[in-house]
Design a protein around this motif. Sequence first.
Motif: not given
Length: 136
Positions: A100-115
């Motif tokens: 998701a981060v490599l696809d454009g999601l800010p890295s600060d949002d990655a854990v919340r996004w995947v959970r």
Amino acid sequence: MTNWVERTGVVVLPSGATVRGRRVGDSASPADFALLLAPGPVPSWPHRRIRWPDFWVPLDRADALDALDEALRRAHAGSRVEVACRGGVGRTGTALAALAVLDGLPSDDAVRWVRERYHPRAVETPWQRRWLRRLR
């Protein structure tokens, strides 16, 4: 885009591409490409393995990023891409967040996004969270 037979474990990346997360060895409908993050049985479809110890981060950062980039390219092209580890939560969740981060999601949002989208305990350790923050 090729559709998955079942939707269990399937997440939609920021670009709209889909990727499935699962446990290695679980029966599942075929994928077009698998990114394996643990030792174990290999699927009959094309796959690539990343050396990634349980509860840790990939041993070879460059190889992991190359494999994640390949998986993302294939997903964007409409292939059914899956990511799998032994338990299907920590490493798999971290890899899905990385995609998701490599696809454009800010890295600060990655854990919340995947959970929210994959598993509530995805990304199990502080070093996996740190690895995501330093991904790019």
